[in-house]
Write a protein that holds these residues in place. Structure first.
Motif, PDB file in Angstrom:
ATOM      1  N   ILE A  78      51.145  42.123  34.655  1.00 42.88           N
ATOM      2  CA  ILE A  78      50.836  42.525  36.027  1.00 42.88           C
ATOM      3  C   ILE A  78      51.115  41.343  36.947  1.00 42.88           C
ATOM      4  O   ILE A  78      50.510  40.288  36.805  1.00 42.88           O
ATOM      5  N   ARG A 113      45.426  44.478  41.777  1.00 46.76           N
ATOM      6  CA  ARG A 113      45.796  43.072  41.595  1.00 46.76           C
ATOM      7  C   ARG A 113      45.880  42.351  42.933  1.00 46.76           C
ATOM      8  O   ARG A 113      45.544  41.159  43.021  1.00 46.76           O
ATOM      9  N   CYS A 163      45.899  39.926  32.519  1.00 51.88           N
ATOM     10  CA  CYS A 163      47.036  40.208  33.403  1.00 51.88           C
ATOM     11  C   CYS A 163      48.355  39.757  32.783  1.00 51.88           C
ATOM     12  O   CYS A 163      49.399  40.412  32.945  1.00 51.88           O
TER      13      CYS A 163
END
Length: 319
Positions: free
Chosen positions: A213, A161, A208
Motif C-alpha cells: 500500500i 492510507r 503496509c
C-alpha cells in the motif's frame, strides 16, 4: 419559495446523524403501519394522540419486543412531532409512565465485554507474528492500533492510507468521522513509536509493506485478502472489511489466549487501552482527549478497576 422549503427539509434532517434519522423514520413507519391496522384515521395517526401511542407501546411490550424497540418507537414519534414543531404525545405522562414501566420490567443487566490486557496482546503477537504473513500482520496491526489509539471498530475499519502520516517518532491518524464528532470536524490521534515488539507504528508499517500500500494511496487500509501460492495478497476492490469479519478475525486471534472468548469483543481493545492508561497514571484530561469522549460517564464506563484499586477505598477509611 419551494427551494427554501426543500432546503429547510434538508437542514432539519441533518440535525441528527444519518443513522439516527433513518432509525427514527423507520420507527415512524412502523407506528403508521400499526395505526392503520387498528383502523385509526389519518388525522389520528399524525399528529398522534397520547392514548393511541400509549396503547401502541403497551402492544410492543406485550409482544415481547426488545426494550430497544420501545425506545425507538417512542423517540421516532417524538422526533417526527418535534421536527414540524407540533406538541408530541410523548410528553404526556401516560406515555412516559408506560415507557418507564416497560424499562423496569424488561430491562436486563448490562454485560460489558472484558478488556484486553497488554499481556493478552503480547501472547497474541507471539502466537501469530510472521514477518512474511500478511494475514497475521493484518490482525496484529488492527489490534495494536485499536488498543493504543482507543479506536472504535468503525474508526478502525474506515482508515484510509491517506489518513495516516508517519514520522520519525510517531504516527498521526486522521479520524474523519466518529460517534462523538457530531459536526464532522475530524480529529487526529497520535501514537508514539516504541522500542517494543508491540509498537503500533512499526507494525502498521510492516503491514503496509506486505500489503504493498503506497503512502500516497487513498485506499482503505484494512481490506479483504486473497490466498495465493506464496501466502496472501490484498484484494484490489477498495472496500473496507465489515464489522462482522473484523470481529471473526479478532475472536480467532485471541481464542485460547483469554479465559472465555465469549466475554470479549472488538470493544475489548478500546476498553483495554483505556484501562491500561488509567493504571499507568495518565492525566485525566489527556486520557479523555485521546479517547475522544464527550462526557465523564462515557469515559469511566470503559475502565475496569482492578481489585487492588477497589480495595484501596475501604483500606483508607481510617478504620
Amino acid at each position: 419559495m419551494r427551494q427554501n422549503f426543500d432546503a429547510m427539509a434538508k437542514l432539519l434532517s441533518a440535525a441528527r446523524a444519518d443513522a439516527t434519522t433513518t432509525k427514527y423514520y423507520n420507527s415512524l413507519l412502523k407506528w403508521k403501519k400499526w395505526a392503520v391496522s387498528q383502523g385509526l384515521c389519518e388525522s389520528d395517526i399524525f399528529p398522534a394522540k397520547s392514548i393511541h401511542v400509549a396503547i401502541y407501546l403497551t402492544c410492543l411490550a406485550q409482544t415481547h419486543s426488545s426494550l430497544g424497540s420501545l425506545n425507538d418507537a417512542y423517540y421516532g414519534i417524538r422526533w417526527a412531532h418535534f421536527t414540524v414543531v407540533i406538541k408530541s404525545p410523548t410528553d404526556d405522562s401516560i406515555v412516559c409512565n408506560i415507557l418507564e414501566g416497560a424499562k423496569r420490567l424488561m430491562s436486563k443487566p448490562i454485560c460489558k465485554k472484558e478488556p484486553i490486557s497488554q499481556s493478552d496482546l503480547l501472547q497474541m503477537f507471539n502466537k501469530h507474528f510472521d514477518e512474511s504473513n500478511l494475514y497475521s500482520q493484518r490482525i496484529i496491526s488492527m489490534c495494536l492500533l485499536a488498543y493504543a489509539g482507543f479506536l472504535r471498530s468503525k474508526e478502525l475499519i474506515n482508515i484510509r492510507r491517506s489518513d495516516v502520516n508517519i514520522f520519525k517518532d510517531y504516527m498521526e491518524i486522521f479520524i474523519e468521522s466518529s460517534k462523538t464528532d457530531i459536526y464532522r470536524d475530524g480529529v487526529k490521534v497520535v501514537l508514539a513509536r516504541l522500542d517494543s515488539p508491540l509498537c503500533p507504528v512499526s507494525n502498521f508499517e510492516r503491514y503496509c509493506n506486505l500489503a504493498i500500500i503506497s503512502a500516497h494511496s487513498d485506499e482503505y487500509v484494512f481490506r479483504a485478502l486473497s490466498k495465493t501460492g506464496n501466502g496472501y495478497k490484498l484484494r484490489s476492490v477498495n472496500k473496507p472489511l465489515t464489522y462482522t469479519r473484523v470481529r471473526e478475525v479478532f475472536l480467532q486471534a485471541f481464542d485460547g489466549i483469554v479465559p472465555d472468548i465469549r466475554r470479549y469483543g472488538l470493544h475489548s481493545l478500546r476498553s483495554g487501552g483505556a484501562t491500561a492508561s488509567v493504571s499507568h497514571g495518565i492525566p485525566d484530561r489527556m486520557f479523555k482527549r485521546h479517547g475522544r469522549w464527550r462526557s465523564e460517564s462515557a469515559k469511566d464506563g470503559y475502565v475496569k478497576d482492578s481489585l487492588d484499586d477497589r480495595l484501596f477505598v475501604s483500606k483508607n477509611l481510617g478504620l
